[in-house]
Design a protein around this motif. Structure first.
Motif, short mmCIF file in Angstrom:
data_model
loop_
_atom_site.label_atom_id
_atom_site.label_comp_id
_atom_site.label_asym_id
_atom_site.label_seq_id
_atom_site.Cartn_x
_atom_site.Cartn_y
_atom_site.Cartn_z
N GLU A 104 -16.89 -17.10 -31.76
CA GLU A 104 -16.42 -18.49 -31.42
C GLU A 104 -17.68 -19.30 -31.87
OE1 GLU A 104 -15.80 -18.79 -27.31
OE2 GLU A 104 -13.83 -17.71 -27.42
N GLY A 105 -17.43 -20.26 -32.51
CA GLY A 105 -18.39 -21.36 -33.12
C GLY A 105 -18.38 -21.23 -34.59
N VAL A 106 -17.62 -20.35 -35.16
CA VAL A 106 -17.77 -20.29 -36.68
C VAL A 106 -16.39 -20.92 -37.28
CG1 VAL A 106 -17.83 -18.70 -38.71
CG2 VAL A 106 -19.25 -18.19 -36.66
N GLY A 107 -16.35 -21.80 -37.77
CA GLY A 107 -15.13 -22.54 -38.31
C GLY A 107 -14.42 -21.53 -39.32
N GLU A 108 -13.01 -22.05 -39.35
CA GLU A 108 -12.28 -21.29 -40.30
C GLU A 108 -12.70 -21.29 -41.71
OE1 GLU A 108 -7.59 -21.35 -41.40
OE2 GLU A 108 -8.26 -22.55 -39.53
N PRO A 109 -13.32 -22.44 -42.32
CA PRO A 109 -13.72 -22.24 -43.60
C PRO A 109 -14.94 -21.24 -44.09
CG PRO A 109 -13.62 -24.64 -42.74
CD PRO A 109 -13.41 -23.71 -41.73
N ALA A 110 -15.72 -21.21 -43.05
CA ALA A 110 -16.84 -20.19 -43.24
C ALA A 110 -16.49 -18.81 -42.66
CB ALA A 110 -18.11 -20.90 -42.33
N LEU A 111 -15.40 -18.74 -42.06
CA LEU A 111 -15.00 -17.40 -41.50
C LEU A 111 -15.00 -16.23 -42.58
CD1 LEU A 111 -14.60 -15.71 -38.71
CD2 LEU A 111 -11.97 -16.26 -39.12
N PRO A 112 -14.58 -16.44 -43.60
CA PRO A 112 -14.32 -15.22 -44.59
C PRO A 112 -15.73 -14.78 -45.16
CG PRO A 112 -12.76 -16.80 -45.15
CD PRO A 112 -13.47 -17.27 -44.20
N ALA A 113 -16.61 -15.77 -45.18
CA ALA A 113 -17.98 -15.38 -45.57
C ALA A 113 -18.71 -14.85 -44.50
CB ALA A 113 -18.79 -16.56 -46.04
N ALA A 114 -18.45 -15.15 -43.36
CA ALA A 114 -19.10 -14.58 -42.09
C ALA A 114 -18.78 -13.07 -42.15
CB ALA A 114 -18.90 -15.29 -40.81
N LEU A 115 -17.25 -12.78 -42.22
CA LEU A 115 -16.97 -11.48 -42.06
C LEU A 115 -17.49 -10.78 -43.16
CD1 LEU A 115 -13.40 -12.07 -40.82
CD2 LEU A 115 -15.20 -11.66 -39.42
N ASP A 116 -17.39 -11.13 -44.17
CA ASP A 116 -18.04 -10.44 -45.45
C ASP A 116 -19.20 -9.79 -45.30
OD1 ASP A 116 -15.40 -10.34 -46.87
OD2 ASP A 116 -16.02 -12.08 -48.19
N HIS A 117 -20.26 -10.89 -44.83
CA HIS A 117 -21.64 -10.63 -44.40
C HIS A 117 -21.78 -9.74 -43.58
CE1 HIS A 117 -25.67 -10.93 -44.85
NE2 HIS A 117 -26.12 -11.60 -43.76
N LEU A 118 -21.02 -9.78 -42.37
CA LEU A 118 -21.07 -8.85 -41.40
C LEU A 118 -20.54 -7.56 -41.73
CD1 LEU A 118 -21.67 -8.54 -38.21
CD2 LEU A 118 -19.04 -9.04 -37.90
N ALA A 119 -19.59 -7.24 -42.64
CA ALA A 119 -19.14 -6.11 -43.12
C ALA A 119 -20.32 -5.14 -43.98
CB ALA A 119 -18.04 -6.05 -43.86
N ALA A 120 -21.06 -6.09 -44.54
CA ALA A 120 -22.16 -5.56 -45.56
C ALA A 120 -23.35 -5.19 -44.54
CB ALA A 120 -22.41 -6.83 -46.65
N LEU A 121 -23.52 -6.15 -43.62
CA LEU A 121 -24.81 -5.75 -42.79
C LEU A 121 -24.61 -4.38 -41.86
CD1 LEU A 121 -27.34 -6.87 -41.61
CD2 LEU A 121 -26.08 -8.09 -39.87
N LEU A 122 -23.37 -4.22 -41.61
CA LEU A 122 -22.81 -2.95 -40.85
C LEU A 122 -22.68 -1.69 -41.86
CD1 LEU A 122 -20.00 -4.18 -38.75
CD2 LEU A 122 -21.88 -3.47 -37.74
N GLU A 123 -22.49 -2.12 -42.79
CA GLU A 123 -22.55 -0.91 -44.17
C GLU A 123 -23.91 -0.34 -44.20
OE1 GLU A 123 -20.92 0.08 -48.54
OE2 GLU A 123 -21.55 -1.77 -47.76
N THR A 124 -24.98 -1.63 -44.35
CA THR A 124 -26.11 -1.23 -44.80
C THR A 124 -26.87 -0.29 -43.39
OG1 THR A 124 -26.35 -3.12 -46.10
CG2 THR A 124 -28.47 -2.08 -45.29
N ARG A 125 -26.59 -1.01 -42.50
CA ARG A 125 -27.23 -0.23 -40.94
C ARG A 125 -26.89 1.00 -40.87
NH1 ARG A 125 -27.50 -5.42 -36.66
NH2 ARG A 125 -29.05 -6.56 -37.85
N SER A 126 -25.49 1.21 -41.19
CA SER A 126 -24.97 2.65 -40.82
C SER A 126 -25.45 3.48 -41.86
CB SER A 126 -23.16 2.55 -41.25
OG SER A 126 -22.70 3.83 -41.22
N LEU A 127 -25.74 3.03 -43.03
CA LEU A 127 -26.34 4.22 -43.98
C LEU A 127 -28.01 4.34 -43.77
CD1 LEU A 127 -25.44 2.48 -47.51
CD2 LEU A 127 -24.44 4.82 -46.49
N ALA A 128 -28.57 3.25 -43.37
CA ALA A 128 -30.18 3.54 -42.73
C ALA A 128 -29.96 4.54 -41.51
CB ALA A 128 -30.44 2.22 -42.33
N ALA A 129 -28.87 4.41 -40.46
CA ALA A 129 -28.73 5.21 -39.48
C ALA A 129 -28.84 6.61 -39.98
CB ALA A 129 -27.99 4.77 -38.47
N GLU A 130 -27.93 6.95 -40.65
CA GLU A 130 -27.53 8.28 -41.34
C GLU A 130 -28.92 8.77 -42.02
OE1 GLU A 130 -24.47 8.72 -44.17
OE2 GLU A 130 -22.88 7.51 -43.02
N LEU A 131 -29.69 8.02 -42.70
CA LEU A 131 -30.96 8.61 -43.12
C LEU A 131 -31.92 9.10 -41.89
CD1 LEU A 131 -31.65 5.98 -46.19
CD2 LEU A 131 -31.00 8.69 -46.18
#
Length: 525
Positions: A282-309
């Motif tokens: 909440e607080g993220v507008g509809e125009p910026a939402l796709p970019a927010a979700l893409d960045h969040l997905a990339a962040l989760l992926e990177t953290r997951s790989l770091a956790a595996e290591l």
């Protein structure tokens, strides 16, 4: 061969030197000469021992099938050069000229196969009754036979230790390779995927920074911090997690994200659902939402790989440490050590063989340490746990119980496997005795375990078995109390380790081994 020729040949042998004329006459009269062709078998492994054999000419090769391979145990030869080649391990020269005495003396079976080596091998057979009469009639025979017998027993012990050491190293290597495979593969996969993941993280960070306002960036920063602090879920429901992943991915795809599936798996793996995510966004507008979700997905992926290591690295270190402790590398042979640590390291090494088997630990708290040879005891634990796993055939319960009992440490290893046949139980600690199919078992593991426990640590080892329950009980003395653990009283109908009257059924059979040396029961012929 004529009688005079036979008489001359026999009188020239060390074992028959000094016999009187009457003794030689009797010996020739009871002799049964036999000529063997090249490769012809004199006796076979497992056959009932029926005779004592004296080699007059040619050679014999003594072999045993071990794990499907035929191994040469020793060679007997009348040729001086061939005989000398076999004396590198202290083999007496007289040992080349006779074989088969040991199973006769122990009323057992042949423990190896003897076959002719070369053409026209000549042997003289003496049936079992004649052999014992020979010992009483011809006193000089025993004077030569006993030192050879002692060498053969010692030789079998050396061979048993070498073979058991090789088997233990093979088990260790196989277990370590299997256990290292998962974390090593995780490291390789994470390392391969980390570079493109970082590129995606950088690209999505630029896109998010360009699309979001300061307030929207603060929302995502708080969300990222909260995700970073979340502990892994204690209980996971695979079906509920799959539903949550699908729901998040569908919503993210409708919102315009490029990697909806990655976002769905990343959030659901943390035990979270779509409602939780929507509340934090909440607080993220509809125009910026796709970019927010893409960045969040990339962040989760990177953290997951770091956790595996992060997880794989310590796992590899733990395996290396467990292997080092199991083998006791770079340590003095005798030391003070924890018995339970050795058991745990053994479970790590044998983890692949224990898949599907439930492990129950019953360790008494505050157990004192022992002084002894931990690497040798680890070999005992490996033999017993490996046998238990094989008996359970991939499913069952393995119970490890360790307790102090007076001045002794008591270790019990119990499995719910098929049990040990009643007629085999009294013989399981004999060298080369095995209940496995020919070629699949060496019959050395339990014998070496017996020697390590009783001879090296002055303890005792006993086996109690019935279908569905086999219990190995090892008693090891604390410092200065060796005699107290040397003898284990055997109570009929009582499982080892139970108090009298504990209710074990009368069908339980038992084998109790004391520190009396039973290694003479069979050996290399």
């Amino acid at each position: 061969m004529t009688e005079p020729e036979l008489r001359t040949a026999l009188s020239g042998l060390e074992i028959f030197e000094g016999l009187t004329e009457d003794q030689l006459d009797w010996l020739v009269s009871v002799s049964e000469p036999r000529v063997l062709g090249d490769g012809e078998v004199l006796f076979r492994d497992g056959e009932e021992a029926t005779g004592f054999h004296v080699l007059l000419a040619g050679g014999l090769v003594v072999t045993k099938v071990v794990d499907g391979r035929e191994e040469v145990l020793t060679r007997h030869s009348t040729e001086e050069e061939s005989a000398a080649a076999e004396e590198h391990d202290g083999k007496p020269s007289a040992a080349h000229r006779f074989t088969g005495e040991l199973p006769l003396l122990t009323d057992g079976s042949y423990v190896a196969t003897a076959a002719a080596s070369g053409p026209a091998t000549t042997v003289v057979a003496y049936p079992k009754p004649v052999f014992f009469e020979m010992l009483t009639r011809c006193h000089g025979v025993a004077a030569v036979l006993i030192p050879v017998l002692a060498w053969r027993i010692k030789s079998s012990e050396v061979q048993a230790r070498k073979r058991a050491t090789v088997e233990a190293l093979g088990t260790l290597a196989a277990g370590l390779a299997h256990e290292l495979n998962n974390p090593a593969a995780a490291v390789a996969r994470a390392a391969q995927e980390l570079a493109p993941a970082l590129e995606r993280l950088t690209r999505t960070a630029y896109a998010w920074g360009a699309a979001a306002s300061g307030a929207e960036r603060s929302v995502l920063e708080r969300l990222a911090e909260e995700l970073d602090k979340l502990p892994p879920p204690e209980i996971t429901d695979p079906l509920a997690q799959a539903d949550a992943e699908e729901e998040i991915a569908d919503w993210a795809q409708e919102a315009g994200t490029e990697r909806a599936g990655l976002l769905g798996s990343g959030i659901s793996d943390l035990g979270l659902e779509l409602g939780w995510l929507l509340e934090r966004l909440e607080g993220v507008g509809e125009p910026a939402l796709p970019a927010a979700l893409d960045h969040l997905a990339a962040l989760l992926e990177t953290r997951s790989l770091a956790a595996e290591l992060r997880a794989a690295g310590p796992r590899i270190s733990q395996l290396v440490a467990a292997t080092r402790d199991y083998a006791n590398l770079d340590r003095a042979p005798e030391q003070t050590f924890s018995v339970t640590d050795g058991l745990e390291n053994t479970l790590v090494v044998l983890r692949a063989k224990l898949a599907g088997i439930s492990i129950v630990r019953k360790y008494e708290p505050d157990l004192p340490e022992l002084t002894g040879y931990p690497s040798e005891l680890n070999q005992v634990w490996t033999n017993l746990v490996d046998n238990a796993a094989e008996a359970m055939e991939g499913s069952g319960v393995l119970t490890l119980r360790v307790r102090a009992e007076g001045v002794c440490m008591v270790v019990e290893i119990t499995d719910t496997g098929r049990g040990i046949p009643e007629d085999s139980l009294p013989r399981i600690f004999e060298p080369f005795y095995t209940t496995k199919d020919v070629g699949k078992g060496t019959g050395l593991g339990l014998h070496l375990s017996y020697r390590i426990v009783t001879q090296r640590h002055h303890g005792s080892i006993a086996a109690r078995s019935r279908p569905g329950e086999t219990r190995m009980v090892i008693r090891l003395p604390f410092a200065g109390n060796a005699p107290a653990c040397a003898v284990v009283d055997d109570v009929p109908g009582q499982s080892a380790g139970e108090e009298p009257g504990a209710g074990a059924t009368s069908s339980t059979t038992s084998s109790t081994v004391r520190t009396t040396d039973r290694s003479t029961s069979s050996s290399t012929t």
